[in-house]
Write an enzyme that holds these catalytic residues in place. Sequence first.
Site, PDB file in Angstrom:
ATOM      1  N   LEU A  27      35.728 -13.684 -16.742  1.00 45.74           N
ATOM      2  CA  LEU A  27      36.512 -12.113 -15.703  1.00 45.74           C
ATOM      3  C   LEU A  27      38.183 -12.550 -15.958  1.00 45.74           C
ATOM      4  O   LEU A  27      38.301 -11.094 -16.320  1.00 45.74           O
ATOM      5  CB  LEU A  27      35.681 -12.657 -14.695  1.00 45.74           C
ATOM      6  CG  LEU A  27      34.608 -12.042 -14.718  1.00 45.74           C
ATOM      7  CD1 LEU A  27      33.630 -11.700 -13.073  1.00 45.74           C
ATOM      8  CD2 LEU A  27      33.830 -11.615 -15.732  1.00 45.74           C
ATOM      9  N   ARG A  42      31.344 -22.189 -13.406  1.00 52.20           N
ATOM     10  CA  ARG A  42      32.497 -21.706 -12.802  1.00 52.20           C
ATOM     11  C   ARG A  42      33.256 -20.569 -14.067  1.00 52.20           C
ATOM     12  O   ARG A  42      33.777 -21.434 -14.373  1.00 52.20           O
ATOM     13  CB  ARG A  42      33.162 -22.644 -11.727  1.00 52.20           C
ATOM     14  CG  ARG A  42      32.477 -22.565 -11.032  1.00 52.20           C
ATOM     15  CD  ARG A  42      32.979 -23.963  -9.959  1.00 52.20           C
ATOM     16  NE  ARG A  42      33.858 -22.754  -8.979  1.00 52.20           N
ATOM     17  CZ  ARG A  42      34.693 -23.084  -7.355  1.00 52.20           C
ATOM     18  NH1 ARG A  42      34.839 -24.455  -7.367  1.00 52.20           N
ATOM     19  NH2 ARG A  42      35.271 -21.926  -7.132  1.00 52.20           N
ATOM     20  N   LYS A  66      43.864 -22.670   2.673  1.00 54.97           N
ATOM     21  CA  LYS A  66      44.341 -23.460   1.175  1.00 54.97           C
ATOM     22  C   LYS A  66      44.071 -22.315   0.004  1.00 54.97           C
ATOM     23  O   LYS A  66      44.593 -22.225  -0.248  1.00 54.97           O
ATOM     24  CB  LYS A  66      42.597 -24.730   1.395  1.00 54.97           C
ATOM     25  CG  LYS A  66      42.365 -24.964  -0.178  1.00 54.97           C
ATOM     26  CD  LYS A  66      41.896 -26.038  -0.664  1.00 54.97           C
ATOM     27  CE  LYS A  66      40.758 -25.410  -0.943  1.00 54.97           C
ATOM     28  NZ  LYS A  66      40.278 -25.115  -2.268  1.00 54.97           N
ATOM     29  N   ASN A  67      42.978 -20.985   0.247  1.00 54.12           N
ATOM     30  CA  ASN A  67      42.592 -20.292  -0.283  1.00 54.12           C
ATOM     31  C   ASN A  67      43.653 -18.754  -0.394  1.00 54.12           C
ATOM     32  O   ASN A  67      43.314 -18.167  -1.477  1.00 54.12           O
ATOM     33  CB  ASN A  67      40.665 -19.825   0.056  1.00 54.12           C
ATOM     34  CG  ASN A  67      39.697 -21.360  -1.075  1.00 54.12           C
ATOM     35  OD1 ASN A  67      40.641 -21.448  -1.403  1.00 54.12           O
ATOM     36  ND2 ASN A  67      38.911 -20.512  -0.663  1.00 54.12           N
ATOM     37  N   ARG A 103      40.897 -26.094 -10.523  1.00 54.06           N
ATOM     38  CA  ARG A 103      40.578 -24.662 -10.943  1.00 54.06           C
ATOM     39  C   ARG A 103      41.195 -23.543 -10.964  1.00 54.06           C
ATOM     40  O   ARG A 103      41.782 -22.890 -11.708  1.00 54.06           O
ATOM     41  CB  ARG A 103      39.506 -24.605 -11.025  1.00 54.06           C
ATOM     42  CG  ARG A 103      38.116 -25.496 -11.121  1.00 54.06           C
ATOM     43  CD  ARG A 103      36.827 -24.769 -10.644  1.00 54.06           C
ATOM     44  NE  ARG A 103      36.364 -23.533 -11.522  1.00 54.06           N
ATOM     45  CZ  ARG A 103      36.612 -22.886 -12.578  1.00 54.06           C
ATOM     46  NH1 ARG A 103      35.732 -23.385 -13.264  1.00 54.06           N
ATOM     47  NH2 ARG A 103      36.251 -21.208 -12.898  1.00 54.06           N
ATOM     48  N   ARG A 136      41.043 -32.812  -0.445  1.00 53.44           N
ATOM     49  CA  ARG A 136      41.035 -31.397  -1.104  1.00 53.44           C
ATOM     50  C   ARG A 136      41.390 -30.214  -0.169  1.00 53.44           C
ATOM     51  O   ARG A 136      42.438 -29.216  -0.547  1.00 53.44           O
ATOM     52  CB  ARG A 136      40.542 -31.235  -2.579  1.00 53.44           C
ATOM     53  CG  ARG A 136      40.052 -32.265  -3.670  1.00 53.44           C
ATOM     54  CD  ARG A 136      39.403 -32.037  -4.375  1.00 53.44           C
ATOM     55  NE  ARG A 136      39.815 -30.597  -4.337  1.00 53.44           N
ATOM     56  CZ  ARG A 136      39.883 -29.617  -5.960  1.00 53.44           C
ATOM     57  NH1 ARG A 136      38.458 -29.958  -6.101  1.00 53.44           N
ATOM     58  NH2 ARG A 136      39.775 -28.847  -5.788  1.00 53.44           N
ATOM     59  N   ASP A 161      31.102 -21.284   0.912  1.00 54.87           N
ATOM     60  CA  ASP A 161      32.282 -22.039   1.140  1.00 54.87           C
ATOM     61  C   ASP A 161      31.609 -22.744   3.026  1.00 54.87           C
ATOM     62  O   ASP A 161      32.487 -23.662   3.533  1.00 54.87           O
ATOM     63  CB  ASP A 161      33.441 -21.711   1.414  1.00 54.87           C
ATOM     64  CG  ASP A 161      33.901 -21.502   0.560  1.00 54.87           C
ATOM     65  OD1 ASP A 161      33.123 -22.156  -0.683  1.00 54.87           O
ATOM     66  OD2 ASP A 161      35.172 -21.573   0.021  1.00 54.87           O
ATOM     67  N   CYS A 168      32.406 -28.135 -13.397  1.00 51.60           N
ATOM     68  CA  CYS A 168      32.995 -28.308 -11.901  1.00 51.60           C
ATOM     69  C   CYS A 168      31.504 -28.806 -11.333  1.00 51.60           C
ATOM     70  O   CYS A 168      30.497 -28.282 -11.529  1.00 51.60           O
ATOM     71  CB  CYS A 168      33.622 -27.090 -11.686  1.00 51.60           C
ATOM     72  SG  CYS A 168      34.045 -26.185  -9.852  1.00 51.60           S
ATOM     73  N   ILE A 203      36.352 -19.129 -16.513  1.00 48.96           N
ATOM     74  CA  ILE A 203      36.659 -18.210 -16.669  1.00 48.96           C
ATOM     75  C   ILE A 203      37.179 -16.430 -17.196  1.00 48.96           C
ATOM     76  O   ILE A 203      38.463 -15.965 -17.815  1.00 48.96           O
ATOM     77  CB  ILE A 203      38.222 -18.799 -16.288  1.00 48.96           C
ATOM     78  CG1 ILE A 203      37.901 -19.769 -17.940  1.00 48.96           C
ATOM     79  CG2 ILE A 203      38.338 -19.056 -15.121  1.00 48.96           C
ATOM     80  CD1 ILE A 203      38.546 -19.105 -18.483  1.00 48.96           C
TER      81      ILE A 203
HETATM   82  C1  UD1 Z   1      37.166 -18.319  -4.689  1.00 46.79           C
HETATM   83  C2  UD1 Z   1      37.436 -19.811  -3.859  1.00 46.79           C
HETATM   84  C3  UD1 Z   1      36.495 -20.844  -3.340  1.00 46.79           C
HETATM   85  C4  UD1 Z   1      34.813 -19.844  -3.190  1.00 46.79           C
HETATM   86  C5  UD1 Z   1      34.774 -19.052  -4.402  1.00 46.79           C
HETATM   87  C6  UD1 Z   1      33.387 -17.778  -3.834  1.00 46.79           C
HETATM   88  C7  UD1 Z   1      39.546 -20.497  -3.578  1.00 46.79           C
HETATM   89  C8  UD1 Z   1      40.935 -21.306  -4.324  1.00 46.79           C
HETATM   90  N1  UD1 Z   1      38.643 -20.739  -4.241  1.00 46.79           N
HETATM   91  O1  UD1 Z   1      36.882 -19.558  -5.859  1.00 46.79           O
HETATM   92  O2  UD1 Z   1      36.274 -21.692  -2.746  1.00 46.79           O
HETATM   93  O3  UD1 Z   1      34.104 -20.711  -3.157  1.00 46.79           O
HETATM   94  O4  UD1 Z   1      35.738 -18.407  -4.618  1.00 46.79           O
HETATM   95  O5  UD1 Z   1      34.217 -17.204  -2.229  1.00 46.79           O
HETATM   96  O6  UD1 Z   1      39.712 -19.406  -3.877  1.00 46.79           O
HETATM   97  N2  UD1 Z   1      32.475 -15.847 -11.992  1.00 46.79           N
HETATM   98  C9  UD1 Z   1      32.468 -15.738 -13.802  1.00 46.79           C
HETATM   99  N3  UD1 Z   1      33.509 -15.605 -14.204  1.00 46.79           N
HETATM  100  C10 UD1 Z   1      34.603 -15.099 -13.511  1.00 46.79           C
HETATM  101  C11 UD1 Z   1      34.962 -16.110 -12.823  1.00 46.79           C
HETATM  102  C12 UD1 Z   1      33.722 -15.915 -11.358  1.00 46.79           C
HETATM  103  O7  UD1 Z   1      31.485 -15.458 -14.136  1.00 46.79           O
HETATM  104  O8  UD1 Z   1      35.332 -15.557 -14.650  1.00 46.79           O
HETATM  105  C13 UD1 Z   1      31.775 -16.181 -11.311  1.00 46.79           C
HETATM  106  C14 UD1 Z   1      31.975 -17.228 -10.472  1.00 46.79           C
HETATM  107  O9  UD1 Z   1      31.070 -18.363 -11.609  1.00 46.79           O
HETATM  108  C15 UD1 Z   1      30.584 -17.254  -9.641  1.00 46.79           C
HETATM  109  C16 UD1 Z   1      31.356 -16.350  -8.645  1.00 46.79           C
HETATM  110  O10 UD1 Z   1      31.883 -15.333 -10.188  1.00 46.79           O
HETATM  111  O11 UD1 Z   1      29.133 -17.373  -9.701  1.00 46.79           O
HETATM  112  C17 UD1 Z   1      32.126 -15.917  -7.915  1.00 46.79           C
HETATM  113  O12 UD1 Z   1      33.187 -16.791  -7.873  1.00 46.79           O
HETATM  114  P1  UD1 Z   1      34.795 -16.459  -7.854  1.00 46.79           P
HETATM  115  O13 UD1 Z   1      34.932 -15.358  -6.328  1.00 46.79           O
HETATM  116  O14 UD1 Z   1      35.622 -16.217  -8.750  1.00 46.79           O
HETATM  117  O15 UD1 Z   1      35.349 -17.780  -7.271  1.00 46.79           O
HETATM  118  P2  UD1 Z   1      36.638 -18.721  -7.093  1.00 46.79           P
HETATM  119  O16 UD1 Z   1      37.892 -17.681  -7.295  1.00 46.79           O
HETATM  120  O17 UD1 Z   1      37.170 -19.445  -8.177  1.00 46.79           O
END
Ligand code: UD1
Length: 421
Positions: free
Chosen positions: A126, A122, A22-23, A93, A401, A308, A117, A124
């Site tokens: 970054l 979580r 999925k990811n 997301r 999902r 995960d 979430c 965005i």
């Molecule tokens: C992806 C995966 C999810 C997995 C996660 C971590 C997908 C669709 N989902 O989620 O299954 O659990 O990676 O391996 O691929 N963060 C910030 N600001 C940002 C973005 C992230 O602070 O703009 C933080 C998040 O809150 C979290 C950390 O960075 O604490 C890692 O998150 P991230 O790797 O971005 O997770 P996702 O890409 O959302």
Amino acid sequence: MDKMIVKSGKQLFGEVTVSGAKNAALPILFSTLLADGKHFLKNVPRLKDIDSTLELLKSLGCEYEWIDSNSLTITVHKPKSLEAHYDLVRKMRASFLCLGPLLAKYGEAVVSLPGGCAIGARPINLHLDAMKGLGAEITLEEGYAKAKINGRLKGSTFLFETSTVGGTENILMAASLAEGETIIENAAKEPEVVDLANYLIAMGAKITGHGTSIIKVQGVEYLKPSEHSIMADRIEAGTLLIAGAITGGEVIVKGCSYSNYESLILKMQESGFKIDFSHSEPIVKVYPAKSWKGVDITTAPHPLFPTDLQAQFMSLMAVAEGTSVITETVFENRFMHVQELVRLGADITPKSRVAVVRGKVNGLTAAPVMATDLRASACLVLAGLVAEGETVVSRIYHLDRGYENLEGKLQTLGAQIKRAP
Ligand code: UD1
């Protein structure tokens, strides 16, 4: 709302092949927006999140057609509107991943902020900083991120202060069509980022360093559609391996290279399981064990223990000998399954980001439980396999999902599990 009914008492035996990830499929589907024409994707898992992505792509002018159960074509045309609406983004997301491709291709995008979430805030921020780093102007208005750039995005060096999978994927897609070179520092090294990079390269992108913490992208003027087979799902592979292990069974998980979930395999070996894997073929086998001991894990970005698989590993530790300390460092609120496992008789004390699991070698006892998020649902199904009696897991839509026919795969291995309305 469907429920899953799981009966205990069966050791699992046999072979099972994992589905596409999925990811990896989600960012790759969004990456098709970068190239007009017909894309061909294989090994795409049939999941709710894939349906949500296709719905969003359709709203952005794309047409798709399933060719067989797991292959589809996507035909990309210039969209009439460059807006990803809240109704579609709030379902998932990962929808925010359309920002990079739309901005890079059309110079503007309006994407709904995903909102909260279950497993944490979580943010965005970054993703937005990364786009700004490539020269985009972004404002937040009425729940939407409105991004634009005069001309093309400009390549630059961008350092992620936190490793982010989605953030890395967004800038990687955007940088592929930017002017000049982009260097992504502290890039996520997850295999799914590598799979995305491989599809971008197939479309004509110039990318090196994917799979390491520094990715270099030499922007090109246009990309062309191509074809790709989505990598196997390492989280599903890990879940199935734990299913075999927790029942004291003997299970061969096929399709996913051991190196993609080595951190889990090493921890299971430390816990006492005999596990074989092949270096040349994607095959991992767990042998029957009567007991295993509690071991500690700390979740962290790849190649360390994946967040995960944290919930599923907790189920395994709930019936281990001795104590296990589980530390979650990636998301701040990812212990919602703990109270449900406690309902099944597990002895777990969570405190902030640490959970102490005192294994119950005499096993768990069935109870009605409720899935709270995707991986939590899987952990409850696993616990249900060994909780004496019949465990009913409700709100199973979370499971749908991210897992393609998990109950069917477990049934193949002999599990007594069925879905009920
Ligand atoms: C992806 C995966 C999810 C997995 C996660 C971590 C997908 C669709 N989902 O989620 O299954 O659990 O990676 O391996 O691929 N963060 C910030 N600001 C940002 C973005 C992230 O602070 O703009 C933080 C998040 O809150 C979290 C950390 O960075 O604490 C890692 O998150 P991230 O790797 O971005 O997770 P996702 O890409 O959302």
